[in-house]
Scaffold this motif. Structure first.
Motif, PDB file in Angstrom:
ATOM      1  N   GLY A 267       0.795  -1.225   0.000  1.00  2.00           N
ATOM      2  CA  GLY A 267       0.000   0.000   0.000  1.00  2.00           C
ATOM      3  C   GLY A 267       0.823   1.268   0.000  1.00  2.00           C
ATOM      4  N   ALA A 268       1.911   1.281   0.764  1.00  2.00           N
ATOM      5  CA  ALA A 268       2.719   2.494   0.869  1.00  2.00           C
ATOM      6  C   ALA A 268       3.316   2.883  -0.477  1.00  2.00           C
ATOM      7  N   GLY A 269       3.827   1.897  -1.221  1.00  2.00           N
ATOM      8  CA  GLY A 269       4.408   2.193  -2.530  1.00  2.00           C
ATOM      9  C   GLY A 269       3.374   2.667  -3.525  1.00  2.00           C
ATOM     10  N   LEU A 270       2.191   2.055  -3.515  1.00  2.00           N
ATOM     11  CA  LEU A 270       1.142   2.478  -4.448  1.00  2.00           C
ATOM     12  C   LEU A 270       0.720   3.913  -4.190  1.00  2.00           C
ATOM     13  N   GLY A 271       0.845   4.347  -2.954  1.00  2.00           N
ATOM     14  CA  GLY A 271       0.445   5.707  -2.624  1.00  2.00           C
ATOM     15  C   GLY A 271       1.400   6.779  -3.084  1.00  2.00           C
ATOM     16  N   VAL A 272       2.619   6.405  -3.475  1.00  2.00           N
ATOM     17  CA  VAL A 272       3.603   7.424  -3.870  1.00  2.00           C
ATOM     18  C   VAL A 272       4.092   7.235  -5.299  1.00  2.00           C
ATOM     19  N   VAL A 273       3.353   6.505  -6.112  1.00  2.00           N
ATOM     20  CA  VAL A 273       3.810   6.251  -7.480  1.00  2.00           C
ATOM     21  C   VAL A 273       4.009   7.565  -8.233  1.00  2.00           C
ATOM     22  N   GLU A 274       2.994   8.424  -8.230  1.00  2.00           N
ATOM     23  CA  GLU A 274       3.107   9.688  -8.973  1.00  2.00           C
ATOM     24  C   GLU A 274       4.209  10.570  -8.392  1.00  2.00           C
ATOM     25  N   LEU A 275       4.306  10.631  -7.083  1.00  2.00           N
ATOM     26  CA  LEU A 275       5.375  11.406  -6.457  1.00  2.00           C
ATOM     27  C   LEU A 275       6.745  10.872  -6.866  1.00  2.00           C
ATOM     28  N   THR A 276       6.887   9.569  -6.894  1.00  2.00           N
ATOM     29  CA  THR A 276       8.177   8.958  -7.245  1.00  2.00           C
ATOM     30  C   THR A 276       8.564   9.291  -8.678  1.00  2.00           C
ATOM     31  N   VAL A 277       7.621   9.121  -9.592  1.00  2.00           N
ATOM     32  CA  VAL A 277       7.901   9.443 -10.995  1.00  2.00           C
ATOM     33  C   VAL A 277       8.256  10.913 -11.132  1.00  2.00           C
ATOM     34  N   ALA A 278       7.484  11.784 -10.495  1.00  7.39           N
ATOM     35  CA  ALA A 278       7.711  13.225 -10.620  1.00  7.39           C
ATOM     36  C   ALA A 278       9.055  13.637 -10.024  1.00  7.39           C
ATOM     37  N   LEU A 279       9.393  13.095  -8.872  1.00  9.05           N
ATOM     38  CA  LEU A 279      10.656  13.463  -8.229  1.00  9.05           C
ATOM     39  C   LEU A 279      11.850  13.073  -9.087  1.00  9.05           C
ATOM     40  N   HIS A 280      11.823  11.870  -9.641  1.00  8.34           N
ATOM     41  CA  HIS A 280      12.944  11.451 -10.484  1.00  8.34           C
ATOM     42  C   HIS A 280      12.955  12.181 -11.825  1.00  8.34           C
ATOM     43  N   ALA A 281      11.781  12.616 -12.292  1.00 10.53           N
ATOM     44  CA  ALA A 281      11.722  13.345 -13.553  1.00 10.53           C
ATOM     45  C   ALA A 281      12.218  14.777 -13.413  1.00 10.53           C
ATOM     46  N   VAL A 282      11.991  15.376 -12.255  1.00  5.88           N
ATOM     47  CA  VAL A 282      12.334  16.784 -12.051  1.00  5.88           C
ATOM     48  C   VAL A 282      13.745  16.942 -11.501  1.00  5.88           C
ATOM     49  N   PHE A 283      14.095  16.121 -10.547  1.00  3.03           N
ATOM     50  CA  PHE A 283      15.400  16.280  -9.904  1.00  3.03           C
ATOM     51  C   PHE A 283      16.447  15.367 -10.558  1.00  3.03           C
ATOM     52  N   ASP A 284      17.692  15.773 -10.404  1.00  2.00           N
ATOM     53  CA  ASP A 284      18.803  15.084 -11.057  1.00  2.00           C
ATOM     54  C   ASP A 284      19.377  14.018 -10.126  1.00  2.00           C
TER      55      ASP A 284
END
Length: 642
Positions: A50-67
């Protein structure tokens, strides 16, 4: 046979750098594929879903924006990092999660450069991220001269702990550029408790997302121009920061939020603007849903926090059935029996009511059960106050988490000789959670404290008796430890019988060799004894029950009547065996030629595997005990194989 999802975009991702070449539309689609891959992988391995499913969009966005990994992404607790692992070059091993020689279920610095900081306990991320930020500004190591941002992702449960506020207070004082993402899903492992939970709830209940009010203290400057111009997205994203951000702003953080943590059209612009324009510490408050996108997890009481292997279509978990009750439930049974007989019995847990069995106690005695949140230090001292006030508190805390309250155990409990009862769950090696959750050290760090009574249950009936012993004990602190998982299937009494403090028991009489067990390895000791009997060696087997006070009479008698004395325990060096060795040395027993050996957990951190495999590494299974006896007797290989 499991059908794996179709993931055309994810198949092109080999590192986060690939995300930075994608359009926002592709990132949204990628998030859907990452969610499907996470569900598929965990259905095969079990783990924290459950914890991972709750941060999927955050995870993608963080890796896409930050280096990343130049920008350091630090996950609190980190049981939500399966999507992070999928995106950071570990997808090919994701179906080895939590298995022997496989991927850890948590972040681990030795596993990947993208795991900037190892975690498994909560509330450490902001402190670590601030350390990275200061190291960056001071130059760090020469090879780290290009260190970038430090980003901490912390949940609403983890931010209830005092350490998080110590870190924020320090960060606000230092004023370093630091980014904190508050992942607010209204749930840690159990429903959150306390004033902080209520405060966070008010942030998004006092006004709807659709209402944009005055943005306080210059925080509008962090928003991209479309938001400053009053675009529709801004109205959906922001509410009043004059009310909502006050606590964080007083700590020195600029506050943005709450935002919808599943809406990439909100997350991406905010992260990009913060990356480009933030100067000091800033907190982004994202509202998410644990288990998001998978109905069985969303509908589960714990949002699918920890699951066994499961059927993806139905969500049905594939749990092995056992005829023996779990030790945790036996503890709950014993405590309920004591509470029924004495209304001064109360229970304290630190955010683990289900894991410690206190959910059952709370159902029966809601006014006598206290969940203090992820705050073991407070929980220990709270229990000390209850004891000083005349109650009989049982503090039920996992061994690995009790470490976090050690100062309070010493100063607030032991020195004052307050009768706090410590029920120490998950003693010994625990399997898939690995080294961070092993209950290795509690015997050593409790048994060296004056006035402490320390017990270990060898089976579930003994656990019932130890609960009763603790309830009856009013002369100082007392602790009893027991393992994770099912018991041995022994018959249980309706209520335990208090044991005589500091008295063990003989399980089997023998000669020449004495095996003295402390805790749940007794079953392995008995198996070893059977194997030795087949060789013509019948050991005496004893259950120590107490590491402190030691049963001096039993130990000295075993030493006097046997050539070999071997202690066995599922704890680190410095525990039961060390206390026995000290007694034998003081009494001059070694001068008589006794061959003494102590079998303990080795001086290493043991990685995740099945409990059986972990104990093989530790050398504490039946065959290891048998081999130790043969080696100590000096039998050569021919004699051993005869």
């Amino acid at each position: 046979m499991t059908t794996r999802p179709t993931t055309p975009l994810l198949d092109t991702v080999h590192s986060p750098a690939d995300l930075r070449r994608m359009s926002d539309g592709d990132l949204r689609r990628l998030a859907d594929e990452v969610r499907a891959e996470t569900i598929s992988a965990v259905s095969e391995t079990g783990g924290h879903l459950g914890a991972g499913l709750g941060v999927v969009e955050l995870t993608v966005a963080l890796h896409a924006v930050f280096d990343t990994p130049r920008d350091r992404l630090i996950w609190d607790v980190s049981h939500q990092t399966y999507p992070h692992k999928i995106l950071t070059g570990r997808r090919d091993r994701i179906r080895t999660l939590r298995q022997k020689d496989g991927l850890s279920g948590f972040t681990k610095r030795t596993e990947s450069v993208y795991d900037a900081f190892g975690a498994a306990h909560s509330s450490t991320s902001i402190s670590a991220a601030l350390g990275f930020a200061v190291a960056r500004d001071l130059g760090g190591r020469p090879e780290d001269a290009a260190l970038g941002d430090a980003i901490a992702v912390i949940g609403d449960g983890a931010i209830s702990a005092g350490m998080a506020y110590e870190a924020m207070n320090n960060a606000g004082h230092l004023g370093k550029r630091l980014i904190v993402i508050l992942n607010d899903n209204e749930m840690s492992i159990a429903p959150p408790v306390g004033a902080m939970s209520s405060y966070l709830s008010r942030l998004y209940s006092e006004a709807p997302f659709q209402e944009l009010k005055a943005v306080a203290k210059g925080a509008v400057g962090f928003l991209p121009p479309p938001f400053q111009e009053g675009a529709r997205r801004a109205k959906e994203m922001l509410k009043s920061l004059t009310v909502g951000g006050t606590l964080f702003e007083e700590l020195g953080f600029s506050y943005i939020g709450p935002i919808d943590g599943h809406d990439m059209d909100q997350i991406l612009p905010i992260l990009r603007t913060v990356k480009d324009r933030a100067t000091g510490p800033i907190l982004i408050h994202a509202i998410t849903r644990k288990g998001k996108g998978y109905a069985p997890a969303e509908e589960a009481a714990d949002r699918g926090h920890g699951v066994s292997k499961f059927d993806v279509v139905t969500g049905a978990q594939k749990k092995a059935k056992s005829n023996a009750p779990a030790y945790t439930k036996v503890f709950a049974k014993g405590l309920l029996a004591e509470a029924a007989a004495d209304d001064r019995v109360v229970a304290v847990t630190a955010a683990m009511p289900d894991g410690t069995g206190l959910n059952l106690f709370a159902e029966r005695h809601p006014d006598r059960c206290f969940d203090v949140g992820i705050a073991e230090q407070h929980g220990v001292t709270f229990a000390a106050g209850l004891a000083a006030g005349g109650m009989k508190p049982f503090a039920a805390i996992y061994s690995t988490f009790l470490q976090r309250g050690y100062d309070q155990i010493v100063h607030d409990v032991a020195i004052q000789r307050l009768p706090v009862r410590f029920a120490i769950d998950r003693a010994g090696l625990v399997g898939a959670d690995g080294a961070t959750h092993a209950g290795a050290f509690d015997t050593a760090f409790l048994a060296n404290l004056p006035g402490f009574v320390v017990m270990a249950a060898s089976d579930e009936a003994e656990l019932m008796h130890m609960v009763a012993t603790a309830a009856a004990h009013d002369d100082g602190p007392i602790a009893f430890r027991y393992p994770r998982g099912e018991g041995r299937g022994v018959e249980l009494p309706e209520r335990g019988t208090p044991l005589e403090i500091g008295r063990g028991r003989i399980v089997q009489e023998g000669s020449k060799v004495a095996l003295l067990s402390f805790g749940a390895r007794l079953a392995e000791v008995e198996q070893a004894s059977e194997a030795l009997a087949a060789r013509g060696i019948t050991p005496t087997v004893a259950d120590a029950r107490f590491a402190k006070p030691l049963d001096r009479d039993l130990i000295l008698d075993l030493a006097a009547r046997h050539e070999v004395l071997i202690t066995v325990e599922e704890g680190a060096i410095g525990g039961f065996g060390s206390h026995v060795a000290q007694l034998l040395a003081e009494e001059g027993v070694f001068d008589s030629g006794l061959r003494f050996r102590s079998m303990v957990l080795p001086d290493i951190f043991i990685d995740q595997a099945s409990p059986r495999d972990m104990y093989t590494v530790a050398g504490l299974n039946a065959e290891d005990i048998e081999a130790k006896v043969l080696d100590t007797l000096g039998l050569d290989r021919i004699e051993r194989s005869a």
